[in-house]
Design an enzyme around this catalytic site. Structure first.
Site, short mmCIF file in Angstrom:
data_model
loop_
_atom_site.label_atom_id
_atom_site.label_comp_id
_atom_site.label_asym_id
_atom_site.label_seq_id
_atom_site.Cartn_x
_atom_site.Cartn_y
_atom_site.Cartn_z
N GLU A 146 9.90 -5.83 4.06
CA GLU A 146 10.13 -7.13 3.45
C GLU A 146 9.80 -7.09 1.95
O GLU A 146 10.55 -7.61 1.11
CB GLU A 146 9.26 -8.20 4.13
N HIS A 148 -3.76 -38.14 9.63
CA HIS A 148 -2.54 -38.90 9.89
C HIS A 148 -1.47 -38.03 10.54
O HIS A 148 -0.29 -38.36 10.51
CB HIS A 148 -2.02 -39.51 8.59
N GLY A 206 -5.37 -4.81 5.05
CA GLY A 206 -4.55 -5.75 4.30
C GLY A 206 -5.10 -7.16 4.27
O GLY A 206 -5.14 -7.82 3.23
N ARG A 207 -5.56 -7.66 5.42
CA ARG A 207 -6.06 -9.03 5.48
C ARG A 207 -7.45 -9.17 4.88
O ARG A 207 -7.99 -10.27 4.79
CB ARG A 207 -6.02 -9.54 6.92
N GLU A 218 -4.95 -11.85 13.56
CA GLU A 218 -4.53 -10.45 13.49
C GLU A 218 -5.71 -9.53 13.78
O GLU A 218 -5.54 -8.43 14.31
CB GLU A 218 -3.93 -10.13 12.12
N LYS A 234 0.83 -1.21 0.00
CA LYS A 234 0.00 0.00 0.00
C LYS A 234 0.86 1.25 0.00
O LYS A 234 0.65 2.17 -0.80
CB LYS A 234 -0.93 0.00 1.22
N LYS A 259 8.72 -4.49 14.32
CA LYS A 259 9.23 -3.81 13.13
C LYS A 259 10.14 -2.65 13.52
O LYS A 259 11.21 -2.45 12.93
CB LYS A 259 8.08 -3.28 12.28
#
Length: 546
Positions: free
Chosen positions: A214, A386, A269-270, A355, A208, A506
């Site tokens: 990152e 399993h 964002g999510r 979040e 954004k 951060k």
């Protein structure tokens, strides 16, 4: 609206008393006492069928949970979100991811401005660009068509697109290869690009602000990788596009601002995979299928907005989940999709749920004195059977489960799908009803093994079914959990749309980075443990350098 603390409200107190009355009831009893239970405790909406009868609830439980929702004025909260009120209080923002899938003829205003035409203008631009990449009209710098699309993002800018791409791979063009890079670990980029040709590769940089550490580190590495082969800085404009609101930073990077696709600060964002962040998904499945995905999201939005609370899928699932976290002290929820295409769906939900509702402060700034978000995890069935199902069946922890399955396979091979679906129904049945010691003994099992072969049962689950995994049903499924999160956050009186908890790490990383890279020994002022770790790393770094 009841402004008193949640645990002081009449419905919460009534639920606490009710819990003492029903906590030891077994699902075997509840089904035996009510032959119509399985028919009554189901609900349908937006193409999804929910069977919630295998939960440790009675009619009174549901009645009290709905009272709790009414005391929290949940319906008013829902209306506030859909009309664009600034319900993200700590950031003073509207929360309108639902507007991203609104039809063209809807009108939704933010600060007096109708945002629907803006949304569809971006969708139209995305559609044109997607078609150009898909049909080969978009050429790289040397005139070659694009063969690989690499999405660079992190958080919602990665988890949403990669989940949707994997989920809808059956609808995707196989003429193009898609890769997703998120981790700042250089291995992620190196492995994603190892076998790629820069002349045929398109990078989508999704950030954004175009400053996410990152993402921009990976984007810078991608830029250098491209220029090493193509030499000319002008090549960047043919091999990079941006999803960002920061036109200046995009231009500074070398991307043509005509190839910048924007979104808005009222899209978290999510919650952004159906915005321009979904460009990689749209290129993969095509604009028409992407709009089918939006239609599924919208269908669940309308169900959530209009259905009575007692027939509302997200509300019912949200309330039942709150019942387990608040009163049974359940810490986790297992999401178990019985479709290989949904292999990334649990990871997507981890961010969406944790979040959003991983908060310990109310909207009023008070410390909560009750449990909020559960820990979400999961794997596709039958792989999980399993792996960790042993703990769910016979462990000491109560883990409510969401089973997700589809009536028709997209890849019908022999009796594979019948076998898969038999496991869905069997696992939910086994969790609910278990196997008594008497039943084990009746099978002739030696007395010493009986305790080991006994299943307590009474382990709750939801079963969510749809006819087939389509763009529409995926959209409905995503929105189901989005609104489940909203329901719980509204009742817990927390802000489900900020994420201040990710900021501190951060900030500290920005402080530590120059200390790691300094040519001279830095003066370290952290705690003793962190100082020692930095020195240990610097020693290894010096050895690697020389």
């Amino acid at each position: 609206m009841n402004r008193s603390p949640l645990t002081q409200r009449p419905a919460w107190k009534a639920l606490a008393m009710h819990y003492q009355e029903v906590k030891n009831l077994h699902l075997r009893e509840l089904f035996a006492q009510d032959p119509q239970r399985s028919a009554r405790l189901t609900c349908e909406g937006a193409g999804l069928y929910l069977d919630y009868s295998k939960n440790r609830i009675t009619d009174q439980t549901l009645h009290l949970l709905l009272n709790l929702a009414n005391e929290a004025d949940l319906e008013q909260h829902i209306r506030a979100m859909f009309r664009g009120d600034k319900i993200n209080l700590t950031e003073d923002r509207a929360v309108l991811h639902t507007a991203l899938r609104a039809p063209r003829d809807r009108s939704i205003e933010v600060d007096g401005h109708d945002v629907v035409p803006d949304i569809h203008a971006v969708l139209d631009r995305l559609s044109v660009f997607s078609d150009q990449v898909r049909n080969g009209a978009w050429k790289g710098f040397t005139g070659k068509s694009i063969r690989t699309v690499v999405n660079i993002g992190i958080g919602g800018s990665d988890l949403g697109p990669v989940m949707a791409y994997e989920a809808l791979k059956a609808y995707a063009t196989r003429e193009l290869v898609f890769r997703f890079v998120s981790n700042v670990d250089g291995t992620d980029f190196a492995e994603a690009t190892r076998d790629l040709n820069p002349e045929e590769t398109l990078f989508i940089v999704s950030s954004k602000t175009f400053t996410t550490q990152e993402t921009m580190t990976n984007a810078g590495t991608a830029r250098a990788w491209c220029l090493e082969a193509l030499k000319e800085p002008a090549a960047i404009a043919r091999h990079f596009v941006a999803v960002s609101t920061n036109a200046a930073k995009v231009a500074e990077f070398g991307i043509d601002t005509d190839n910048r696709f924007g979104f808005w600060d009222w899209v978290g964002g999510r919650y952004s995979m159906d915005s321009a962040i979904g460009l990689a998904t749209m290129i993969a499945i095509g604009p028409a299928n992407f709009r089918r995905l939006l239609a599924g999201l919208y269908a669940m939005d309308e169900h959530f907005r209009e259905a009575p609370l007692n027939q509302n899928l997200p509300v019912l699932m949200g309330l039942i989940g709150l019942w387990y976290t608040g009163f049974f002290d359940a810490q986790t929820v297992a999401v178990l999709p019985y479709d290989q295409y949904l292999k990334r769906f649990p990871a997507y939900l981890q961010q969406l749920v944790m979040e959003s509702n991983g908060k310990s402060t109310t909207l009023d700034g008070a410390q909560v004195n009750y449990q909020t978000s559960a820990i979400y995890f999961g794997e596709p069935g039958s792989n999980g059977q399993h792996s960790f199902y042993q703990l769910i069946h016979q462990g000491t922890k109560l883990i409510p489960c969401d089973f997700i399955a589809f009536g028709k396979s997209l890849n019908p091979l022999g009796h594979h799908h019948d076998l898969l679906m038999s496991n869905v129904f069997a696992q939910a049945e086994a969790l609910a009803f278990g196997k008594t010691a008497a039943e084990v003994k009746a099978e002739g099992i030696a007395d010493g093994l009986v305790p080991h072969r006994t299943f307590e049962g009474n382990r709750p689950s939801n079963v969510i079914l749809a006819e087939q995994l389509t763009p529409e049903s995926l959209g409905s499924l995503i929105a189901l959990y989005e609104h489940l999160v909203f329901t719980q956050g509204a009742i817990w009186n927390i802000d489900s749309f900020d994420q201040w908890g990710v900021e501190l790490g951060k900030v500290l990383a920005q402080r530590i980075l120059p200390e790691l890279e300094s040519a001279t020994e830095p003066e370290l002022k952290h705690d003793a443990s962190t100082n020692a770790l930095i020195r240990k790393y610097r020693g290894w770094r010096q050895e690697q350098r020389f």
